[in-house]
Design an enzyme around this catalytic site. Structure first.
Site, PDB file in Angstrom:
ATOM      1  N   MET A  30       0.844  -1.205   0.000  1.00 55.39           N
ATOM      2  CA  MET A  30       0.000   0.000   0.000  1.00 55.39           C
ATOM      3  C   MET A  30       0.877   1.253   0.000  1.00 55.39           C
ATOM      4  SD  MET A  30      -3.368  -0.974   2.135  1.00 55.39           S
ATOM      5  CE  MET A  30      -2.729  -0.747   3.773  1.00 55.39           C
ATOM      6  N   LEU A  33       6.731   3.176   1.557  1.00 53.83           N
ATOM      7  CA  LEU A  33       7.624   2.035   1.737  1.00 53.83           C
ATOM      8  C   LEU A  33       8.704   2.290   2.794  1.00 53.83           C
ATOM      9  CD1 LEU A  33       8.165   0.894  -1.973  1.00 53.83           C
ATOM     10  CD2 LEU A  33       6.341   0.252  -0.372  1.00 53.83           C
ATOM     11  N   GLY A  36      11.156  -2.739   5.749  1.00 52.65           N
ATOM     12  CA  GLY A  36      10.448  -4.019   5.749  1.00 52.65           C
ATOM     13  C   GLY A  36       9.981  -4.374   4.337  1.00 52.65           C
ATOM     14  N   HIS A  37       9.386  -3.374   3.664  1.00 49.37           N
ATOM     15  CA  HIS A  37       8.981  -3.597   2.265  1.00 49.37           C
ATOM     16  C   HIS A  37      10.210  -3.906   1.408  1.00 49.37           C
ATOM     17  CE1 HIS A  37       5.610  -0.723   3.520  1.00 49.37           C
ATOM     18  NE2 HIS A  37       4.943  -1.795   3.125  1.00 49.37           N
ATOM     19  N   GLN A  61     -10.577  -2.947   1.868  1.00 46.97           N
ATOM     20  CA  GLN A  61     -10.122  -3.596   3.103  1.00 46.97           C
ATOM     21  C   GLN A  61     -10.160  -2.646   4.305  1.00 46.97           C
ATOM     22  OE1 GLN A  61      -6.167  -4.421   1.289  1.00 46.97           O
ATOM     23  NE2 GLN A  61      -5.326  -3.817   3.262  1.00 46.97           N
ATOM     24  N   GLY A 147       4.896 -10.295   3.915  1.00 50.14           N
ATOM     25  CA  GLY A 147       5.563 -10.226   5.220  1.00 50.14           C
ATOM     26  C   GLY A 147       4.834 -11.037   6.278  1.00 50.14           C
ATOM     27  N   GLN A 153      -2.847 -12.424   7.345  1.00 51.42           N
ATOM     28  CA  GLN A 153      -2.974 -12.118   5.908  1.00 51.42           C
ATOM     29  C   GLN A 153      -2.200 -13.139   5.080  1.00 51.42           C
ATOM     30  OE1 GLN A 153      -2.667  -8.032   4.103  1.00 51.42           O
ATOM     31  NE2 GLN A 153      -0.567  -8.666   3.739  1.00 51.42           N
ATOM     32  N   ARG A 187       2.264   2.694   9.392  1.00 55.63           N
ATOM     33  CA  ARG A 187       1.430   3.382  10.389  1.00 55.63           C
ATOM     34  C   ARG A 187       2.256   3.921  11.560  1.00 55.63           C
ATOM     35  NH1 ARG A 187      -2.763  -0.660   8.723  1.00 55.63           N
ATOM     36  NH2 ARG A 187      -4.470   0.575   7.876  1.00 55.63           N
TER      37      ARG A 187
HETATM   38  P1  AMP Z   1       1.485  -2.919   3.497  1.00 58.37           P
HETATM   39  O1  AMP Z   1       2.041  -1.890   2.571  1.00 58.37           O
HETATM   40  O2  AMP Z   1       1.501  -2.513   4.923  1.00 58.37           O
HETATM   41  O3  AMP Z   1       0.189  -3.491   3.031  1.00 58.37           O
HETATM   42  O4  AMP Z   1       2.524  -4.138   3.431  1.00 58.37           O
HETATM   43  C1  AMP Z   1       2.910  -4.713   2.208  1.00 58.37           C
HETATM   44  C2  AMP Z   1       3.694  -5.966   2.499  1.00 58.37           C
HETATM   45  O5  AMP Z   1       4.839  -5.658   3.286  1.00 58.37           O
HETATM   46  C3  AMP Z   1       2.895  -7.006   3.291  1.00 58.37           C
HETATM   47  O6  AMP Z   1       3.187  -8.302   2.785  1.00 58.37           O
HETATM   48  C4  AMP Z   1       3.423  -6.825   4.700  1.00 58.37           C
HETATM   49  O7  AMP Z   1       3.307  -7.981   5.490  1.00 58.37           O
HETATM   50  C5  AMP Z   1       4.879  -6.499   4.421  1.00 58.37           C
HETATM   51  N1  AMP Z   1       5.482  -5.808   5.559  1.00 58.37           N
HETATM   52  C6  AMP Z   1       4.978  -4.723   6.217  1.00 58.37           C
HETATM   53  N2  AMP Z   1       5.778  -4.407   7.259  1.00 58.37           N
HETATM   54  C7  AMP Z   1       6.798  -5.303   7.266  1.00 58.37           C
HETATM   55  C8  AMP Z   1       7.951  -5.510   8.092  1.00 58.37           C
HETATM   56  N3  AMP Z   1       8.207  -4.731   9.145  1.00 58.37           N
HETATM   57  N4  AMP Z   1       8.787  -6.539   7.798  1.00 58.37           N
HETATM   58  C9  AMP Z   1       8.528  -7.341   6.736  1.00 58.37           C
HETATM   59  N5  AMP Z   1       7.458  -7.203   5.911  1.00 58.37           N
HETATM   60  C10 AMP Z   1       6.613  -6.199   6.175  1.00 58.37           C
END
Ligand code: AMP
Length: 281
Positions: A30, A33, A36-37, A61, A147, A153, A187
């Site tokens: 989303m 970035l 983690g991303h 969602q 992640g 999820q 967040r």
């Molecule tokens: P989001 O943009 O929050 O929807 O996350 C996109 C992807 O990044 C999802 O597969 C999340 O699980 C993964 N993700 C988010 N935060 C982390 C993190 N701290 N470490 C690893 N993957 C992450």
């Protein structure tokens, strides 16, 4: 790096990449970035010839009272991160492109959404499963990277991929954390300085649970009681849920006799944070 906003253009590109015999890795996000991303992109880059990132804040969602309209954005920063990580194409659609007028098909799972975040966010995983199915059909990847921070999820996507026969390998990546243990999250940007300190209550209670289990505790209720106390000792916190459950079915366990998932959602001020760990006796 190509930036593509339209579904038909994306599908044409992906078909051409496949016809060249290339392997495609896909990382859906989303946006906003962080590292983690990036770890997902690094994994995708290793596993394929063509790496696709999507950035789409999926309205289906989010519930009415949630943060859809305020979700953080930084498209320029995201594109720089994508470029740096060797992304070949970014899919960047808007809402009307993804949900055209008359959209009426949704993907629902029977059981896995009935636990953890699914209880406090009704309809959330219906939106997630629907958009990920659509993105799979648009990007046509061989491998998709998610992640473990969003453990439920990931479980839901694995199940959906199996149930709907998507010919896609699903890869899960461990949670990347800040130096003090806070799980990285878009967040986290909502937190002020004091709340940022308070947010450590999640990792503190997970670490405490690890220690308790290492020292022989097998009763999930005891661990949850202790964790609630830790979290309550921080200002501006309210527990959404603390759950110790089977990592596959997500059903609550009554005794810890093998690996279990300790998952939590805690509000710090008005920001809802999630975290989890697998704990083994
Ligand atoms: P989001 O943009 O929050 O929807 O996350 C996109 C992807 O990044 C999802 O597969 C999340 O699980 C993964 N993700 C988010 N935060 C982390 C993190 N701290 N470490 C690893 N993957 C992450």
């Amino acid at each position: 790096m190509e930036i593509i906003k339209h579904i038909d253009e994306m599908q044409k590109r992906q078909e051409a990449v496949r016809l060249k015999g290339k392997k495609i890795a896909f990382v859906p996000t989303m946006g906003f970035l962080h590292k983690g991303h990036e770890s997902l992109l690094v994994e995708g880059r290793k596993r394929a010839d063509d790496l696709v990132l999507s950035i789409f804040v999926n309205p289906t969602q989010f519930a009415q009272n949630e943060d859809l309209s305020t979700y953080p954005k930084n498209i320029e920063g995201d594109l720089a991160i994508a470029e740096r990580n060797g992304v070949d194409a970014v899919f960047l659609p808007d809402n009307t492109e993804v949900y055209r007028g008359g959209h009426q098909t949704y993907v629902n799972l029977e059981n896995l959404p009935n636990y953890l975040c699914g209880l406090s966010r009704p309809g959330h995983f219906r939106g997630v499963a629907t958009v990920v199915s659509k993105l799979f059909n648009i990007v046509k990847p061989h491998v998709a990277v998610f992640g473990q921070k969003d453990f439920q999820q990931l479980a839901i996507i694995r199940q959906m991929t199996k149930d709907l026969n998507f010919d896609i390998e699903i890869v899960g990546i461990p949670t990347l954390r800040e130096h003090d243990g806070l799980a990285m999250s878009s967040r986290n940007s909502y937190l002020n300085a004091e709340q940022r300190q308070t947010a450590l209550c999640l990792i503190k209670s997970l670490q405490n649970a690890l220690d308790l289990v290492k020292n022989g505790e097998t009763n999930p209720e005891e661990i949850i009681r202790y964790s609630s106390e830790i979290i309550a000792s921080y200002p501006e916190t309210s527990v959404d849920y603390l759950a110790i459950c089977d990592p596959v079915s997500l059903e609550t366990v009554s005794v810890i006799s093998g690996p279990v998932l300790f998952a939590m959602a805690v509000k710090v001020g008005s920001t809802r944070l999630i975290d989890n760990m697998i704990i083994e006796p």
